[in-house]
Design an enzyme around this catalytic site. Sequence first.
Site, short mmCIF file in Angstrom:
data_model
loop_
_atom_site.label_atom_id
_atom_site.label_comp_id
_atom_site.label_asym_id
_atom_site.label_seq_id
_atom_site.Cartn_x
_atom_site.Cartn_y
_atom_site.Cartn_z
CE1 TYR A 203 -1.52 3.51 3.10
CE2 TYR A 203 -2.88 3.33 0.81
CZ TYR A 203 -2.62 3.84 2.11
OH TYR A 203 -3.01 5.06 2.40
CB VAL A 273 -1.56 13.54 2.53
CG1 VAL A 273 -0.37 12.74 2.26
CG2 VAL A 273 -1.58 14.47 3.64
#
Length: 337
Positions: A203, A273
């Site tokens: 991930y 982000v």
Amino acid sequence: MATPVPGEQIKERLRALYSRCEVEDRDAVASYYRSGRGYYPPQEAGEESERFGICLGRRNGELFGIGDDEVAFPLQSLSKVFSYALALADWGRDHVLTRVGVEPSGDSFHSIVFDEANNRPFNPMVNAGALVTSDLVRGSSPEEKLERILTCLRLFAGNDELAVDRDTFRDEMRDADRNRAVAYLMRDRGMIEGDVEGILGLYLQQCSVHVTCRDLATMAATLANGCVNPVTGERVLPLPRVRDVLSVLHTCGMYDAAGQWAYDVGVPAKSGVSGGILAVVPGKGGIGVYSPGLDSHGNSARGIKVCHEMSENLGLHIFAAEAEDAMLGDATPNAAF
Ligand code: DON
């Protein structure tokens, strides 16, 4: 179908849009984020506060970029869109739904809350759900799964150079305690099995792939074009699953700001982000925005403003009439463009 507007008009509208959003609304920026450094306040930001790029991709394969549209930055949560799409293509929607839901959690992206009734994460856009979908991608090892995710990202972007930035990955892995905690909790509850560090590494490697606004606009335009890349002409994923991805982006892509986003902007979108936003106008095109200053939800503050303007003044809202489209259509903008 309205006659496609000339590229010159799109460039002109994009220039006007860029200058309307160029001056950053300092009050809207709550923080910046960099792998290895984490979140830091605006007063500690350097030249990154000036970074700002937009790129718009049309279904005919044309790309219109402005500002820092060729500056590379980590995909971060934007990568979740594509690992989810690949998991859907690998297993079909019914099996994927047994492992991860499609309900907006109403919480932030890294919240440790689950859909207790179904013993699964609420959706694939929050970190818990993204860990499950990365793990769902077919492959006999994390390495093989990563190769498949990278191939998928490269096909969506029409860019064979996309790769994991090793420094970003090293820093993300070092500061992954919260993700690690979520992953071990999910294994304890049977939501994932096996090698937690392998799943976490997979991930965070997809989060560490660097892209530009141009890559994002092409990826978004591919989703808008039924998963055929309009620049390369290549089919990336089977058609039926595109609506599933866009539906989840529309309801969950912007986390605990998803409701306001659907109301004010009204196009399926995803944020990361590092300051990237990807927005899809189904049947028309895609938008990539990059500006690292983040609002209180962890979404790019300038990116949100750009998309607001595109929706409010240029009619790019999925519930807007064709006659309102002043960006890719020949309607008149609502404001001085
Ligand atoms: O897993 C994390 O927390 C980061 N690598 C990505 C988070 C992120 O991009 C949230 N999006 N706004």
